[in-house]
Design a protein around this motif. Structure first.
Motif, PDB file in Angstrom:
ATOM      1  N   PRO B 320       0.805  -1.225   0.000  1.00  0.00           N
ATOM      2  CA  PRO B 320       0.000   0.000   0.000  1.00  0.00           C
ATOM      3  C   PRO B 320       0.839   1.277   0.000  1.00  0.00           C
ATOM      4  O   PRO B 320       0.329   2.325  -0.371  1.00  0.00           O
ATOM      5  N   ARG B 321       2.097   1.192   0.425  1.00  0.00           N
ATOM      6  CA  ARG B 321       2.919   2.398   0.512  1.00  0.00           C
ATOM      7  C   ARG B 321       3.929   2.471  -0.628  1.00  0.00           C
ATOM      8  O   ARG B 321       4.837   3.286  -0.615  1.00  0.00           O
ATOM      9  N   MET B 322       3.784   1.549  -1.617  1.00  0.00           N
ATOM     10  CA  MET B 322       4.757   1.449  -2.692  1.00  0.00           C
ATOM     11  C   MET B 322       4.151   1.973  -3.985  1.00  0.00           C
ATOM     12  O   MET B 322       2.957   1.816  -4.230  1.00  0.00           O
ATOM     13  N   THR B 323       4.989   2.592  -4.816  1.00  0.00           N
ATOM     14  CA  THR B 323       4.572   2.964  -6.167  1.00  0.00           C
ATOM     15  C   THR B 323       5.646   2.509  -7.147  1.00  0.00           C
ATOM     16  O   THR B 323       6.816   2.384  -6.780  1.00  0.00           O
ATOM     17  N   GLY B 324       5.215   2.271  -8.391  1.00  0.00           N
ATOM     18  CA  GLY B 324       6.178   1.933  -9.440  1.00  0.00           C
ATOM     19  C   GLY B 324       5.933   0.567 -10.048  1.00  0.00           C
ATOM     20  O   GLY B 324       4.939  -0.098  -9.750  1.00  0.00           O
ATOM     21  N   LYS B 325       6.866   0.193 -10.918  1.00  0.00           N
ATOM     22  CA  LYS B 325       6.746  -1.050 -11.678  1.00  0.00           C
ATOM     23  C   LYS B 325       8.018  -1.869 -11.550  1.00  0.00           C
ATOM     24  O   LYS B 325       9.102  -1.322 -11.348  1.00  0.00           O
ATOM     25  N   THR B 326       7.872  -3.167 -11.698  1.00  0.00           N
ATOM     26  CA  THR B 326       9.038  -4.040 -11.733  1.00  0.00           C
ATOM     27  C   THR B 326       9.029  -4.816 -13.045  1.00  0.00           C
ATOM     28  O   THR B 326       7.955  -5.194 -13.525  1.00  0.00           O
ATOM     29  N   CYS B 327      10.204  -4.987 -13.614  1.00  0.00           N
ATOM     30  CA  CYS B 327      10.326  -5.642 -14.911  1.00  0.00           C
ATOM     31  C   CYS B 327      11.250  -6.848 -14.800  1.00  0.00           C
ATOM     32  O   CYS B 327      12.375  -6.732 -14.317  1.00  0.00           O
ATOM     33  N   ALA B 328      10.754  -8.010 -15.245  1.00  0.00           N
ATOM     34  CA  ALA B 328      11.546  -9.242 -15.281  1.00  0.00           C
ATOM     35  C   ALA B 328      11.671  -9.659 -16.728  1.00  0.00           C
ATOM     36  O   ALA B 328      10.667  -9.676 -17.448  1.00  0.00           O
ATOM     37  N   GLY B 329      12.878  -9.985 -17.159  1.00  0.00           N
ATOM     38  CA  GLY B 329      12.985 -10.346 -18.558  1.00  0.00           C
ATOM     39  C   GLY B 329      14.297 -10.998 -18.921  1.00  0.00           C
ATOM     40  O   GLY B 329      15.209 -11.132 -18.100  1.00  0.00           O
TER      41      GLY B 329
END
Lengths: 425, 425
Positions: B320-329
């Motif tokens: 709930p206190r986090m923003t953003g994206k994570t990318c795995a590739g």
């Protein structure tokens, strides 16, 4: 004089070892939560100095967090003086136990501070020693003395402040304690390792609390940690070291007895150590609030800071693998007795090679332990006397500095201190 | 299919939540050392999906370190598959328990490595998964499947490797898993705080072990931690992130089934995180060897790394206190099917805002959990089948990637993955 020494860690052990060469006291009771540690200290005294000297030492188990137990052990052994040599979180309980037992009291760190609740990096909250000074009238009424902050820093630095004010300066601009070292610790293979030379518990407390500064027109105020970095050039081959403001007792003690426009304490931490402390804080590992953690015997409540301390080498044990020197001193600027600008650095250097050879104690710990023994000796013959809660600068500095410097063959401690004249800016 | 899910931490919880939208299984037993945690997961399923769905879930208490207990719980519930969703130190016990119970097994991290005794930063010692591959014949003889490393990395990255080899390249120079994110966690006042989005215990294990690399002519070898820093440009607005070599399962899995000249794993740790890990190592706080520390109930034996984990926010709680994206590739270079140089980045992005809204799970944990559910579904209808100890790249990638991408309305998981063509250097 009958001394109850509370704590047989690095400094307590060194106090006993230094005192073993002196004869001003009748008895020293070396006490510790782990009495085995106290016994090891007394065994060393016996092995090094023989049964006669060792007969003036005994041991006791003690819980420093319990004032009643401190008082009971003090009474049991008829202690006239309680010498506190444990972590500062136990100051208030030992302080109370000593007064209850009718003994005088000495320590090398004062009761802990609490940051200002809303503006911690600008205003003081509860200051170092506030709890103790609040009880000064109780000590006065009891006719008892609490000599607080009588290690090396605070301690010798405060003696230097008194000396500078009485004998070197007509007006003081800044009393700036400056501490630096060139110590290196190596592992068995000879690789440099991270191993602080003083209790990491205390170092974290000092360095992450808001540093306190005193100024004539502002009184005490605080700054963010690691403020006002300054490269100070230390003597004895140590050379320039990056120093930053750190919360320390001198800033709370000196202004009470010595006139100065500004009082500061800066510690030569160096970049690596500052980064370690900042990282511990970032991760919450400086915290003293217990966390629930799994252990071999089910969940346990442990304080992260205690785990950090346990993970590092015991500062008392690293002496054999350490090389270098540590310098404790007071940098004073102002107007000399002749009316001209003056700048001096008063200091004492402790060389690990020497302290290990003479005392099997590492140099930082040994340097801390020296000063309370000198003070106890001055108190034992009435050269120093007083009642209430007093800092080292409340006493005449000259007999302390003379006894410290006089060769052992002439009844002194043979510990040179130095006055270095510097060119005023 | 009757699934024993071992662990209701962040990833285990998300596995149950993702599976709750699917119908390929008969029963999921959510088990945890703390059964209350398992109950919270099933309560969420009931609240979100109703009693019918929740009736296909139950809970159990389990000690993942005890193979007999794992086997007993698996037998009690007639488990056909044991899904390991706890820290990798429990891999060997759950692996053994599953085989003993006659169940198939899946995990998302493999049995731990041990550094080479004399040359840890050049040669491998015990490698990730070695303990499991050593038992491959037992699994084959039993006719059972252990599908190892089927999270996102390892897992989806390995599926991408199979896909690249079968459908995109005639010859592969490098299979380079690259992981990066732009996640930020804030406290209640909105200040950025240090809060890793994945188990710090596992992250320390991965990042401080010597990174392993595979090359066609050298086989597996290691380097010092944080080697070969490289700025990798991540898609989806994440942008360039500093990546370094990290020990990871892909490097041990891919070369067993896919031809390539070089296999690497680089993690976009960033400077702050690298400094934290280096400092923890300097202080010995990465250690898993218990230390004796005082606690409220007397001395306790605790591992410093467990204390570090306990001091930080639970990764499962920071959503709930986090923003953003994570990318795995997976970044693949080599020669395309047309004989020309080709470079592609195959990837999946998980957006914390979306995973929180849809699953109340933070994005890194959710992205890890997605892939074993897809794999279980492929195993449930026989699309994927095999015996022995197999990595994800041992199976056909196409049905996995199709089921993953197909919209939910059409029976898929609605999770887009992407192929980005890059200009070969």
């Amino acid at each position: 004089m009958r001394i109850l020494l509370v704590g047989a860690g690095g400094v307590g052990d060194a106090i006993a070892k230094i005192a073993a060469r002196r004869s001003f006291y009748e008895l020293i009771v070396v006490s510790d939560y782990d009495e085995g540690r106290a016994k090891r200290t007394v065994d060393w005294v016996r092995a090094r100095h023989g049964d006669d000297v060792a007969s003036r030492f005994t041991t006791a188990q003690i819980d420093a967090s319990d004032p009643d137990r401190v008082a009971a052990v003090a009474r049991e052994h008829g202690a006239t003086h309680v010498m506190n040599a444990v972590e500062p979180k136990f100051v208030t309980s030992i302080f109370a136990g000593a007064l209850a037992a009718g003994a005088d009291y000495l320590d090398m760190a004062m009761s802990l501070s609490e940051p200002h609740p809303t503006d911690p990096y600008a205003e003081t909250g509860v200051k170092l020693g506030d709890d103790q000074f609040a009880q000064a009238s109780d000590w006065q009424q009891a006719g008892r003395l609490a000599l607080v902050g009588i290690g090396v820093e605070p301690g010798l630095s405060d003696v230097f402040a008194r000396y500078a004010a009485d004998h070197l300066f007509s007006e003081i601009d800044e009393l700036g304690t400056r501490d630096g070292a060139n110590l290196v610790v190596r592992d068995e293979e000879g690789n440099e390792i991270f191993a602080p030379s003083f209790s990491i518990w205390t170092t974290i407390e000092e360095c992450l609390n808001p540093p306190v500064i005193w100024e004539e027109d502002k009184g005490w105020y605080t700054t963010p940690p690691f403020s006002e970095p300054e490269t100070f050039d230390f003597p004895a081959g140590i050379g320039p070291v990056e120093c930053v403001n750190v919360e320390h007792e001198e800033v709370l003690l000196m202004p009470r007895w010595v006139d100065a426009k500004r009082v500061t304490f800066k510690y030569g931490l160096g970049d690596e150590f500052i980064n370690v402390l900042k990282t511990l804080h970032l991760l919450g590992l400086d915290s003293t609030t217990p966390l629930r953690v799994r252990s071999a015997n089910g969940p346990a409540e442990v304080a992260p800071r205690d785990v950090v301390a346990a993970a590092l080498p015991d500062p008392a044990s690293i002496g054999p693998r350490m090389t270098g020197k540590t310098c404790a001193g007071l940098w004073v600027t102002g107007t000399g007795k002749d009316g001209n600008p003056r700048e001096v650095y008063l200091y004492h250097v402790s060389d690990n090679e020497w302290t290990m050879a003479e005392y099997e104690a590492q140099c930082v710990v040994w340097q801390t332990a020296l000063n309370p023994v000198v003070a106890l000796e001055l108190l034992s013959d009435g050269t120093w006397q007083g009642t209430g809660v007093l800092g080292p600068e409340a006493f005449d500095a000259v007999p302390f500095l003379e006894l410290m410097k006089k060769p052992e063959a002439e009844g002194g401690y043979g510990q040179e201190w130095h006055l270095e004249e510097r060119t005023p800016k």
